[in-house]
Design a protein around this motif. Structure first.
Motif, PDB file in Angstrom:
ATOM      1  N   TRP A   1       0.850  -1.177   0.000  1.00  0.00           N
ATOM      2  CA  TRP A   1       0.000   0.000   0.000  1.00  0.00           C
ATOM      3  C   TRP A   1       0.892   1.234   0.000  1.00  0.00           C
ATOM      4  CZ3 TRP A   1       1.305  -2.746   4.236  1.00  0.00           C
ATOM      5  CH2 TRP A   1       1.766  -2.063   5.345  1.00  0.00           C
TER       6      TRP A   1
ATOM      7  N   ASP B   1       1.225   5.415   1.304  1.00  0.00           N
ATOM      8  CA  ASP B   1       0.713   6.483   2.157  1.00  0.00           C
ATOM      9  C   ASP B   1       1.615   7.708   1.983  1.00  0.00           C
ATOM     10  OD1 ASP B   1       2.989   6.016   3.725  1.00  0.00           O
ATOM     11  OD2 ASP B   1       1.873   5.012   5.321  1.00  0.00           O
TER      12      ASP B   1
ATOM     13  N   HIS C   1      -4.570   4.454   8.823  1.00  0.00           N
ATOM     14  CA  HIS C   1      -5.312   4.916   7.653  1.00  0.00           C
ATOM     15  C   HIS C   1      -4.441   4.793   6.402  1.00  0.00           C
ATOM     16  CE1 HIS C   1      -7.952   7.282   5.160  1.00  0.00           C
ATOM     17  NE2 HIS C   1      -6.992   8.160   4.942  1.00  0.00           N
TER      18      HIS C   1
ATOM     19  N   THR D   1      -4.421   6.297   0.129  1.00  0.00           N
ATOM     20  CA  THR D   1      -4.682   5.956  -1.268  1.00  0.00           C
ATOM     21  C   THR D   1      -5.919   5.074  -1.398  1.00  0.00           C
ATOM     22  OG1 THR D   1      -3.229   4.050  -1.110  1.00  0.00           O
ATOM     23  CG2 THR D   1      -2.263   6.109  -1.948  1.00  0.00           C
ATOM     24  N   GLY D   2      -6.326   4.438  -0.297  1.00  0.00           N
ATOM     25  CA  GLY D   2      -7.534   3.637  -0.293  1.00  0.00           C
ATOM     26  C   GLY D   2      -7.373   2.200  -0.733  1.00  0.00           C
ATOM     27  N   TRP D   3      -6.211   1.799  -1.261  1.00  0.00           N
ATOM     28  CA  TRP D   3      -6.037   0.438  -1.769  1.00  0.00           C
ATOM     29  C   TRP D   3      -4.944  -0.302  -1.018  1.00  0.00           C
ATOM     30  CZ3 TRP D   3      -9.303  -1.998  -4.813  1.00  0.00           C
ATOM     31  CH2 TRP D   3     -10.155  -1.236  -5.616  1.00  0.00           C
TER      32      TRP D   3
ATOM     33  N   ARG E   1     -10.327  -2.333  -0.740  1.00  0.00           N
ATOM     34  CA  ARG E   1     -10.599  -0.897  -0.882  1.00  0.00           C
ATOM     35  C   ARG E   1     -11.124  -0.380   0.442  1.00  0.00           C
ATOM     36  NH1 ARG E   1      -9.538   3.946  -2.627  1.00  0.00           N
ATOM     37  NH2 ARG E   1     -11.321   5.185  -3.183  1.00  0.00           N
ATOM     38  N   THR E   2     -10.433   0.576   0.992  1.00  0.00           N
ATOM     39  CA  THR E   2     -10.851   1.166   2.252  1.00  0.00           C
ATOM     40  C   THR E   2     -11.082   2.659   2.047  1.00  0.00           C
ATOM     41  OG1 THR E   2     -10.190   1.616   4.528  1.00  0.00           O
ATOM     42  CG2 THR E   2      -8.422   1.287   2.964  1.00  0.00           C
ATOM     43  N   ASP E   3     -12.133   3.155   2.607  1.00  0.00           N
ATOM     44  CA  ASP E   3     -12.514   4.558   2.440  1.00  0.00           C
ATOM     45  C   ASP E   3     -13.076   5.053   3.766  1.00  0.00           C
ATOM     46  OD1 ASP E   3     -14.127   6.892   1.895  1.00  0.00           O
ATOM     47  OD2 ASP E   3     -14.085   6.343  -0.220  1.00  0.00           O
TER      48      ASP E   3
ATOM     49  N   ALA F   1     -15.545  -0.760   3.902  1.00  0.00           N
ATOM     50  CA  ALA F   1     -14.422  -1.394   3.224  1.00  0.00           C
ATOM     51  C   ALA F   1     -14.947  -2.602   2.442  1.00  0.00           C
ATOM     52  CB  ALA F   1     -13.376  -1.826   4.238  1.00  0.00           C
TER      53      ALA F   1
END
Length: 145
Positions: A26, A28, A42, A45-47, A60-62, A67
């Motif tokens: 990931w 950051d 956290h 980038t969300g992925w 995918r996390t937002d 998620a």
């Protein structure tokens, strides 16, 4: 003969609970991470991508949405909760280039893997055509500690 099984992931079946994943990747604000542990903070980038022997994960996390993700697994016998998947695997022998060829575009997090090592690793792509269209990534040759 092996086949591939796909299953959906969510907060009820999360990515970090997938068995057999040996590396997570990931990005950051500090750079690109490749680690054997799932990120605890956290991920802006969300992925998050994970892989191991015969298993691939995309997550995918937002901050403002649930998620979601998917797990793809090579199986000897199809069984629930997996659904048969039609895939194409593109590996280094197929002429796929290394993960990053432009030196200035890869900043690794200090204290983790060296950027030169990651830059030389061939990238494996697993494209799923059905039951959903997804792509999974892996840098299989890395020894992640």
């Amino acid at each position: 003969m092996s086949s591939y099984g796909l299953r959906a992931l969510s907060d009820k079946a999360s990515a970090q609970a997938v068995a057999g994943v040996t590396a997570w990747a990931w990005a950051d604000h500090h750079g690109f991470h490749i680690n054997q542990n799932f990120p605890t903070g956290h991920v802006p980038t969300g992925w998050v991508w994970g892989w191991g022997d015969g298993v691939w994960v995309r997550w995918r996390t937002d901050a403002y949405a649930p998620a979601i993700g998917a797990e793809l697994r090579r199986l000897e016998r199809m069984q629930p909760p997996y659904e048969r998947a039609t895939v194409e695997v593109a590996q280094p022998a197929d002429g796929l280039p290394s993960a990053v060829t432009e030196r200035r575009f890869l900043k690794m997090v200090p204290g983790e893997l060296d950027a030169a090592l990651v830059r030389e690793q061939p990238l494996t792509l697993v494209r799923v055509y059905s039951p959903a269209q997804l792509t999974f990534y892996a840098l299989d040759g890395l020894a992640v500690t």
